[in-house]
Design a protein around this motif. Structure first.
Motif, PDB file in Angstrom:
ATOM      1  N   GLN A   8       0.853  -1.181   0.000  1.00 46.43           N
ATOM      2  CA  GLN A   8       0.000   0.000   0.000  1.00 46.43           C
ATOM      3  C   GLN A   8       0.895   1.238   0.000  1.00 46.43           C
ATOM      4  N   LYS A   9       0.483   2.265  -0.738  1.00 39.91           N
ATOM      5  CA  LYS A   9       1.191   3.546  -0.703  1.00 39.91           C
ATOM      6  C   LYS A   9       0.204   4.657  -0.351  1.00 39.91           C
ATOM      7  N   ARG A  10       0.686   5.602   0.461  1.00 37.54           N
ATOM      8  CA  ARG A  10      -0.140   6.754   0.835  1.00 37.54           C
ATOM      9  C   ARG A  10       0.686   8.037   0.672  1.00 37.54           C
ATOM     10  N   TYR A  11       0.192   8.923  -0.201  1.00 38.41           N
ATOM     11  CA  TYR A  11       0.854  10.225  -0.369  1.00 38.41           C
ATOM     12  C   TYR A  11       0.250  11.199   0.631  1.00 38.41           C
ATOM     13  N   LEU A  36      -4.697   3.225   8.060  1.00 38.32           N
ATOM     14  CA  LEU A  36      -3.796   2.108   8.335  1.00 38.32           C
ATOM     15  C   LEU A  36      -3.056   2.380   9.645  1.00 38.32           C
ATOM     16  N   GLU A  37      -2.546   1.310  10.247  1.00 38.17           N
ATOM     17  CA  GLU A  37      -1.763   1.447  11.473  1.00 38.17           C
ATOM     18  C   GLU A  37      -0.418   0.739  11.302  1.00 38.17           C
ATOM     19  N   PRO A  38       0.429   1.281  10.429  1.00 36.84           N
ATOM     20  CA  PRO A  38       1.706   0.612  10.151  1.00 36.84           C
ATOM     21  C   PRO A  38       2.705   0.782  11.294  1.00 36.84           C
ATOM     22  N   VAL A  39       3.673  -0.140  11.312  1.00 39.20           N
ATOM     23  CA  VAL A  39       4.742  -0.110  12.299  1.00 39.20           C
ATOM     24  C   VAL A  39       6.054   0.179  11.563  1.00 39.20           C
ATOM     25  N   ALA A  40       6.780   1.182  12.024  1.00 41.05           N
ATOM     26  CA  ALA A  40       8.023   1.577  11.361  1.00 41.05           C
ATOM     27  C   ALA A  40       9.193   0.748  11.865  1.00 41.05           C
ATOM     28  N   ASP A  41      10.126   0.452  10.978  1.00 43.33           N
ATOM     29  CA  ASP A  41      11.348  -0.231  11.405  1.00 43.33           C
ATOM     30  C   ASP A  41      12.513   0.761  11.414  1.00 43.33           C
ATOM     31  N   LEU A  42      13.674   0.286  11.802  1.00 44.02           N
ATOM     32  CA  LEU A  42      14.836   1.159  11.959  1.00 44.02           C
ATOM     33  C   LEU A  42      15.223   1.803  10.636  1.00 44.02           C
ATOM     34  N   ALA A  61       4.322   7.305   1.892  1.00 44.01           N
ATOM     35  CA  ALA A  61       4.612   6.207   2.811  1.00 44.01           C
ATOM     36  C   ALA A  61       4.419   4.882   2.082  1.00 44.01           C
ATOM     37  N   VAL A  62       5.385   3.959   2.240  1.00 42.16           N
ATOM     38  CA  VAL A  62       5.319   2.627   1.609  1.00 42.16           C
ATOM     39  C   VAL A  62       5.074   1.597   2.705  1.00 42.16           C
ATOM     40  N   ILE A  63       3.974   0.876   2.577  1.00 42.41           N
ATOM     41  CA  ILE A  63       3.560  -0.084   3.611  1.00 42.41           C
ATOM     42  C   ILE A  63       3.388  -1.455   2.973  1.00 42.41           C
ATOM     43  N   VAL A  64       3.957  -2.483   3.605  1.00 44.30           N
ATOM     44  CA  VAL A  64       3.759  -3.866   3.173  1.00 44.30           C
ATOM     45  C   VAL A  64       3.208  -4.629   4.377  1.00 44.30           C
ATOM     46  N   ASP A  65       2.007  -5.169   4.203  1.00 45.92           N
ATOM     47  CA  ASP A  65       1.271  -5.750   5.336  1.00 45.92           C
ATOM     48  C   ASP A  65       1.114  -4.668   6.407  1.00 45.92           C
ATOM     49  N   GLN A  80       4.168   0.926  -7.862  1.00 45.41           N
ATOM     50  CA  GLN A  80       3.986  -0.141  -6.875  1.00 45.41           C
ATOM     51  C   GLN A  80       4.156  -1.475  -7.594  1.00 45.41           C
ATOM     52  N   TYR A  81       5.292  -2.133  -7.369  1.00 47.40           N
ATOM     53  CA  TYR A  81       5.598  -3.334  -8.137  1.00 47.40           C
ATOM     54  C   TYR A  81       5.990  -4.508  -7.237  1.00 47.40           C
ATOM     55  N   ALA A  82       5.773  -5.697  -7.778  1.00 48.82           N
ATOM     56  CA  ALA A  82       6.155  -6.937  -7.102  1.00 48.82           C
ATOM     57  C   ALA A  82       6.544  -7.941  -8.177  1.00 48.82           C
ATOM     58  N   ILE A  83       7.278  -8.993  -7.790  1.00 51.14           N
ATOM     59  CA  ILE A  83       7.702 -10.019  -8.745  1.00 51.14           C
ATOM     60  C   ILE A  83       7.252 -11.387  -8.235  1.00 51.14           C
TER      61      ILE A  83
END
Length: 503
Positions: A8-11, A36-42, A61-65, A80-83
């Motif tokens: 998911q992306k949010r501008y 959304l309620e994303p959790v940020a990593d380091l 913001a770029v969110i995966v799960d 927004q791409y995936a393989i």
């Protein structure tokens, strides 16, 4: 399928901090993403202060799960791409997807670079058992294969690899273990134990992929040591758990995976078919490449379909099945799989009888059927031929497969005629003649319209997992819904195998 990717992306355009608004950078961003309620990593926390100020607090913001994996300057919501990878023992296929629209952007395939270690999973497992360093080399070969394909599809699709945020990999249990660097030895010896049915999600970079640095890699779960994630992906794509018909799913290859559903219960098993369907152990056998005979028709003459429309060089799996089926049809092969005597051949197929001849080689004298002569007076050893041993190899392969689905039918109290659809999966299944498969007994004796070439369903399943978190959950649910049946400990297997040898 409802498009609902994990990516998911949010501008957002944020208010700049001030003495009267001293919210943290992360708090300011998360409050703006109210759905959304994303959790940020380091990784994000390290980038956030610089990116926000350089972009005048206008960021994506770029969110995966549930993970906030990045903050990008400006509006990048259209990228927004995936393989999706089908990690096959022989061939690996990559499909670059635009997950915002659900459309494929580019597709590429190549031979698995683990080929020098052997053409099947058993030889690759054996390699790790004999050489302590082989596992590392096999893991690197898998990484090189995946990386090469990822670069290829991104280049072809004109997509920045850093905008690829997720990959899904569907492979058998051994290919998955080798890609992760997990010792595969327990998969190759009885009682055939996996380290885990569900591989952990890892960063794509851990698999050698130079995509977004925090891109996630999802690997499909396996039902057993020889019914792996590629089959789970195939079952997902073909809706084996949603269709109420009695359906038989067969992925034909060196290791043949079989799934049977009666609409309520789903059973799976694996049958050791051997390399015949991929051209292995066949005198003139070869993979499906230019020069391979893929279609054979016998009447008053021999009609051949050759890949690339070039001079025939050999026989691939679908051509092998066709050749045997046609020889059975015209009467040159009897029900036991033996070439008929010359006098019988002249009676039942006079126009073809002269193609039955003797080939002398280091294996001794052997009766053969000449499929192609490069010149009218060519000697048998210079021709593309089908030998008596080739027929036997195919018989053993098809008997293993038909024994597998016969035992599954018996397990559910069903008969051949109860099967309403047969799905032939994988690249080989796509080219196999349904009529030929029925004639030699590879599949139940059914009307050919009930037999469907399902194509690359493993790759389709991998794409579905990237485009829909609901479908991804469905793949996980299959672990609970499918019962794995081990054939090797069935007392009746040998008797059924012998029964299935004939044509």
């Amino acid at each position: 399928m409802i498009l609902r990717p994990a990516i998911q992306k949010r501008y957002v355009e944020l208010d700049e901090p001030s003495l009267t608004d001293q919210r943290t950078d992360l708090g300011r961003l998360l409050q703006a993403i109210d759905d959304l309620e994303p959790v940020a990593d380091l990784h994000v926390l390290r980038r956030l202060p610089t990116v926000l100020r350089a972009a005048d607090f206008k960021v994506t913001a770029v969110i995966v799960d549930e993970a906030l994996i990045d903050v990008e300057p400006g509006d990048t919501t259209k990228s927004q791409y995936a393989i999706a990878f089908d990690l096959g023992t022989t061939t690996v296929v990559a499909t670059l997807l635009d997950v915002a629209t659900g459309t494929p952007v580019a597709v590429a395939s190549m031979l698995n670079r683990q080929q020098p270690f052997g053409g099947d999973v058993i030889t690759r497992i054996s390699a790790t058992m004999m050489d302590p360093e082989a596992l590392g080399r096999l893991q690197r070969a898998a990484a090189e294969t995946l990386s090469t394909l990822a670069i290829q599809v991104c280049t072809e699709g004109e997509v920045d690899p850093s905008h690829v945020y997720e990959v899904a990999i569907a492979g058998n249990a051994t290919m998955t273990a080798l890609a992760l660097g997990i010792d595969p030895e327990p998969l190759g010896v009885a009682p055939f134990i996996m380290s885990s049915p569900q591989p952990p999600d890892v960063l794509a970079s851990e698999l050698g992929l130079a995509l977004h640095p925090r891109a996630r890699a999802t690997l499909f779960p396996a039902l057993g040591a020889y019914v792996g994630g590629d089959i789970v992906a195939g079952m997902l794509a073909s809706g084996m758990d949603r269709d109420k018909r009695t359906r038989l799913f067969i992925d034909v290859g060196t290791n043949c995976e079989i799934v049977l559903s009666d609409g309520d219960r789903i059973l799976s098993t694996a049958a050791p078919a051997g390399p015949a369907f991929e051209g292995g152990a066949i005198r003139c056998g070869m993979r499906a490449a230019d020069g391979a005979i893929e279609v054979v028709k016998l009447a008053d003459d021999v009609e051949l379909g050759v890949i690339g429309d070039v001079e025939p060089r050999g026989l691939c799996g679908s051509g092998l099945v066709d050749a045997v089926a046609e020889l059975v049809k015209v009467g040159l092969l009897d029900a036991s799989g033996r070439f008929v005597p010359d006098d019988v051949a002249k009676e039942v197929a006079p126009a073809l009888a002269d193609r039955l001849t003797i080939l002398t080689s280091d294996r001794g004298e052997e009766r053969v059927f000449v499929l192609h002569r490069p010149a009218p007076d060519a000697e048998p050893e210079d021709c593309v031929v089908l030998t008596q041993r080739d027929v036997r190899e195919l018989q053993f392969a098809k008997a293993a497969i038909s024994t597998g689905w016969t035992l599954l039918l018996e397990e559910l109290g069903l008969e051949h005629r109860d099967v309403q659809q047969v799905l032939l999966a994988g690249s080989f299944g796509s080219y196999l003649s349904a009529a030929s498969a029925v004639r030699i007994g590879l599949v139940p004796k059914l009307p050919v319209l009930r037999i469907v070439a399902a194509g690359n369903v493993a790759g389709e399943g991998a794409k579905m997992a990237l485009l829909s978190i609901r479908e991804r959950a469905g793949a996980q649910a299959l672990l609970e819904e499918v019962t794995y049946v081990e054939l090797s400990d069935r007392s009746e297997f040998n008797d059924r195998f012998v029964d299935q040898l004939g044509f």
